[in-house]
Design a protein around this motif. Structure first.
Motif, PDB file in Angstrom:
ATOM      1  N   ALA A 122      43.159  -0.418  20.454  1.00  0.00           N
ATOM      2  CA  ALA A 122      44.073  -1.294  19.865  1.00  0.00           C
ATOM      3  C   ALA A 122      44.726  -1.017  18.459  1.00  0.00           C
ATOM      4  N   PRO A 123      45.689  -1.529  17.392  1.00  0.00           N
ATOM      5  CA  PRO A 123      46.113  -1.097  17.175  1.00  0.00           C
ATOM      6  C   PRO A 123      44.558  -1.684  15.576  1.00  0.00           C
ATOM      7  N   ALA A 124      44.634  -0.771  14.315  1.00  0.00           N
ATOM      8  CA  ALA A 124      43.951  -0.996  13.781  1.00  0.00           C
ATOM      9  C   ALA A 124      44.282  -1.853  12.901  1.00  0.00           C
ATOM     10  N   ALA A 125      43.848  -3.150  11.596  1.00  0.00           N
ATOM     11  CA  ALA A 125      44.141  -4.478  12.003  1.00  0.00           C
ATOM     12  C   ALA A 125      44.840  -3.988  10.196  1.00  0.00           C
ATOM     13  N   ALA A 126      44.081  -2.720   9.725  1.00  0.00           N
ATOM     14  CA  ALA A 126      45.394  -2.839   8.341  1.00  0.00           C
ATOM     15  C   ALA A 126      47.006  -1.786   9.169  1.00  0.00           C
ATOM     16  N   ALA A 127      46.762  -1.349  10.717  1.00  0.00           N
ATOM     17  CA  ALA A 127      48.405  -1.180  11.077  1.00  0.00           C
ATOM     18  C   ALA A 127      48.999  -2.580  11.012  1.00  0.00           C
ATOM     19  N   LEU A 128      48.737  -3.567  11.776  1.00  0.00           N
ATOM     20  CA  LEU A 128      49.526  -4.924  12.519  1.00  0.00           C
ATOM     21  C   LEU A 128      49.982  -5.426  10.287  1.00  0.00           C
ATOM     22  N   ALA A 129      48.691  -5.756   9.713  1.00  0.00           N
ATOM     23  CA  ALA A 129      49.079  -6.052   8.240  1.00  0.00           C
ATOM     24  C   ALA A 129      50.181  -5.524   7.670  1.00  0.00           C
ATOM     25  N   TYR A 130      50.579  -4.444   8.232  1.00  0.00           N
ATOM     26  CA  TYR A 130      51.586  -3.559   6.997  1.00  0.00           C
ATOM     27  C   TYR A 130      52.967  -4.089   8.052  1.00  0.00           C
ATOM     28  N   GLN A 131      52.985  -3.637   9.509  1.00  0.00           N
ATOM     29  CA  GLN A 131      54.036  -4.662  10.010  1.00  0.00           C
ATOM     30  C   GLN A 131      54.254  -5.624   9.935  1.00  0.00           C
ATOM     31  N   ALA A 132      53.215  -6.251  10.095  1.00  0.00           N
ATOM     32  CA  ALA A 132      53.619  -7.971   9.518  1.00  0.00           C
ATOM     33  C   ALA A 132      54.974  -8.278   8.174  1.00  0.00           C
ATOM     34  N   ILE A 133      53.847  -7.681   6.814  1.00  0.00           N
ATOM     35  CA  ILE A 133      54.312  -7.626   5.820  1.00  0.00           C
ATOM     36  C   ILE A 133      55.955  -6.739   5.482  1.00  0.00           C
ATOM     37  N   GLN A 134      55.675  -5.886   6.172  1.00  0.00           N
ATOM     38  CA  GLN A 134      56.823  -4.591   5.855  1.00  0.00           C
ATOM     39  C   GLN A 134      58.118  -5.086   5.142  1.00  0.00           C
ATOM     40  N   PRO A 135      59.156  -6.286   6.950  1.00  0.00           N
ATOM     41  CA  PRO A 135      60.433  -6.453   6.493  1.00  0.00           C
ATOM     42  C   PRO A 135      60.721  -7.645   5.098  1.00  0.00           C
TER      43      PRO A 135
ATOM     44  N   ALA B 220      54.828 -10.416 -10.053  1.00  0.00           N
ATOM     45  CA  ALA B 220      54.634 -10.588 -11.824  1.00  0.00           C
ATOM     46  C   ALA B 220      55.179 -10.523 -12.261  1.00  0.00           C
ATOM     47  N   LEU B 221      55.085 -11.572 -12.962  1.00  0.00           N
ATOM     48  CA  LEU B 221      55.511 -11.879 -14.593  1.00  0.00           C
ATOM     49  C   LEU B 221      56.115 -10.232 -14.910  1.00  0.00           C
ATOM     50  N   HIS B 222      54.832  -9.910 -15.748  1.00  0.00           N
ATOM     51  CA  HIS B 222      54.522  -8.391 -16.035  1.00  0.00           C
ATOM     52  C   HIS B 222      55.815  -7.286 -15.517  1.00  0.00           C
ATOM     53  N   VAL B 223      56.431  -7.788 -14.921  1.00  0.00           N
ATOM     54  CA  VAL B 223      56.715  -6.474 -14.031  1.00  0.00           C
ATOM     55  C   VAL B 223      58.299  -6.335 -14.478  1.00  0.00           C
ATOM     56  N   VAL B 224      58.594  -7.649 -14.975  1.00  0.00           N
ATOM     57  CA  VAL B 224      60.553  -7.801 -15.007  1.00  0.00           C
ATOM     58  C   VAL B 224      60.760  -8.738 -16.682  1.00  0.00           C
ATOM     59  N   VAL B 225      59.262  -9.019 -17.118  1.00  0.00           N
ATOM     60  CA  VAL B 225      59.755  -9.554 -18.456  1.00  0.00           C
ATOM     61  C   VAL B 225      60.301  -8.840 -19.403  1.00  0.00           C
ATOM     62  N   GLY B 226      61.161  -9.205 -19.933  1.00  0.00           N
ATOM     63  CA  GLY B 226      62.415  -8.549 -20.879  1.00  0.00           C
ATOM     64  C   GLY B 226      63.079  -7.674 -20.637  1.00  0.00           C
ATOM     65  N   ALA B 227      63.114  -7.111 -19.206  1.00  0.00           N
ATOM     66  CA  ALA B 227      64.027  -6.392 -18.912  1.00  0.00           C
ATOM     67  C   ALA B 227      65.614  -7.075 -18.443  1.00  0.00           C
ATOM     68  N   GLN B 228      66.451  -6.717 -19.137  1.00  0.00           N
ATOM     69  CA  GLN B 228      68.080  -6.372 -19.387  1.00  0.00           C
ATOM     70  C   GLN B 228      68.612  -5.851 -17.734  1.00  0.00           C
ATOM     71  N   THR B 229      67.965  -4.697 -17.519  1.00  0.00           N
ATOM     72  CA  THR B 229      68.500  -5.192 -15.753  1.00  0.00           C
ATOM     73  C   THR B 229      67.488  -5.334 -14.999  1.00  0.00           C
ATOM     74  N   ILE B 230      67.714  -5.956 -13.593  1.00  0.00           N
ATOM     75  CA  ILE B 230      66.453  -5.793 -12.790  1.00  0.00           C
ATOM     76  C   ILE B 230      67.366  -5.409 -11.653  1.00  0.00           C
ATOM     77  N   ASN B 231      66.824  -4.492 -10.341  1.00  0.00           N
ATOM     78  CA  ASN B 231      67.824  -4.455  -9.052  1.00  0.00           C
ATOM     79  C   ASN B 231      66.297  -4.420  -8.416  1.00  0.00           C
ATOM     80  N   VAL B 232      66.568  -4.686  -7.099  1.00  0.00           N
ATOM     81  CA  VAL B 232      65.765  -4.641  -5.661  1.00  0.00           C
ATOM     82  C   VAL B 232      66.289  -3.695  -4.740  1.00  0.00           C
ATOM     83  N   GLN B 233      65.544  -3.499  -4.079  1.00  0.00           N
ATOM     84  CA  GLN B 233      65.673  -2.744  -2.770  1.00  0.00           C
ATOM     85  C   GLN B 233      64.889  -3.564  -1.896  1.00  0.00           C
ATOM     86  N   TYR B 234      65.187  -3.537  -0.442  1.00  0.00           N
ATOM     87  CA  TYR B 234      64.635  -3.775   0.803  1.00  0.00           C
ATOM     88  C   TYR B 234      64.633  -2.872   1.744  1.00  0.00           C
ATOM     89  N   THR B 235      63.637  -3.174   2.646  1.00  0.00           N
ATOM     90  CA  THR B 235      63.225  -2.230   3.357  1.00  0.00           C
ATOM     91  C   THR B 235      64.171  -1.773   4.900  1.00  0.00           C
TER      92      THR B 235
END
Length: 296
Positions: free
Chosen positions: A93-106, A140-155
């Motif tokens: 059986a696949p590990a619970a961590a592997a199943l959780a990772y596969q579920a969230i990755q997209p 989290a707010l502290h990741v982006v607060v005060g940023a002039q440029t925000i770029n997001v990269q998808y999987t």
């Protein structure tokens, strides 16, 4: 001329020893009738008994032998086989961590920011998770607060600029609205509450190591920790899963891969910027409201 003579009288002849002719309904007639009936009934009863005895004998001779008695050795062998079968099943059986990772990755995103300060441009990074079909990203707010440029990269490898859509300063939570979406938008499933001891998984990009998973358990609930400017964050989930700079804003998952919190920080008693065994996350019941997505 001959003279006619009257016929001689004929007297009834009784059998020897008899008492006279038998009359119907007499006691003797009834007795003889019973003697004729009883043997017939008796014969039928004897035949039935013989048939039943023959059937019982045939069943006794032809029925299969009963199971052999169970011994202690049989019990031990059965237990050992059950343990071996379960171990084999668990190993496959696949590990619970592997199943959780596969579920969230997209749903996982990498957030990169640029801020301008007195010393020049500064780059930063963190994590986020898509929580709505419109592409809203929770972080989290502290990741982006005060940023002039925000770029997001998808999987899927595509990227987009983004802007802050809403904030919850008291909980260090923000949502981002990206300019463009990936080809397929897969919102994460938001989970419910957790208990102390529940296994959890933090997914993010610690120290620039993208798409990393760390495992641990819930160490405590309802924690209050101080942050910059004399503020404090309350009602946090304390975890022992490793989190480092780059994990902030990333999802905290349960075994099913559901988001139960948003990673917000780590214990930092000596101003060192690395994990010391204690991390914190904002419960999804609090963070999910910022994106208009109540826990499922």
């Amino acid at each position: 001329m001959a003279r006619a003579l009257a016929p001689p009288e004929v007297s009834a002849v009784e059998p020897p020893g008899g008492d006279g002719p038998e009359r119907p309904g007499s006691r003797r007639a009834r007795l003889q009738s019973r003697m004729r009936v009883v043997p017939r009934r008796l014969w039928v009863a004897v035949m039935v008994v013989l048939l039943l005895a023959a059937a019982a004998l045939a069943f006794a001779l032809t029925r299969p032998a009963g199971p052999a008695p169970i011994t202690q050795a049989d019990v031990n062998a059965s237990v050992q086989k059950g343990v071996a079968d379960q171990a084999k099943k668990d190993a496959q059986a696949p590990a619970a961590a592997a199943l959780a990772y596969q579920a969230i990755q997209p749903s996982l995103v990498l957030i990169q920011t640029i801020r301008t300060s007195a010393t020049g441009a500064e780059s930063g990074s963190g994590a986020g998770v898509i929580v709505n079909a419109d592409g809203t990203i929770l972080t989290a707010l502290h990741v982006v607060v005060g940023a002039q440029t925000i770029n997001v990269q998808y999987t899927d490898g595509t990227s987009s600029t983004a802007k802050v859509a809403s904030t919850q300063p008291d909980n260090d939570i923000a949502t981002l609205a990206p300019a463009t979406l990936p080809q397929t938008v897969v919102p994460a499933v938001l989970g419910g509450g957790v208990q102390v001891g529940s296994p959890v998984f933090a997914v993010g990009h610690p120290l620039g190591l993208t798409d990393s998973l760390s495992a641990g358990v819930v160490s405590a609930l309802d924690r209050t920790v101080p942050v910059k400017d004399g503020k404090k964050l309350e009602h946090l989930i304390q975890i022992d899963a490793a989190v480092n700079p780059g994990n902030s804003g990333g999802p905290l998952l349960n075994r099913a891969g559901q988001v139960v919190g948003i990673v917000t920080g780590l214990a930092n008693p000596g101003d060192q910027g690395f994990f010391v065994g204690i991390g914190f996350a904002v419960p999804i019941a609090t963070a999910g409201g910022a994106a208009g997505s109540p826990p499922q």
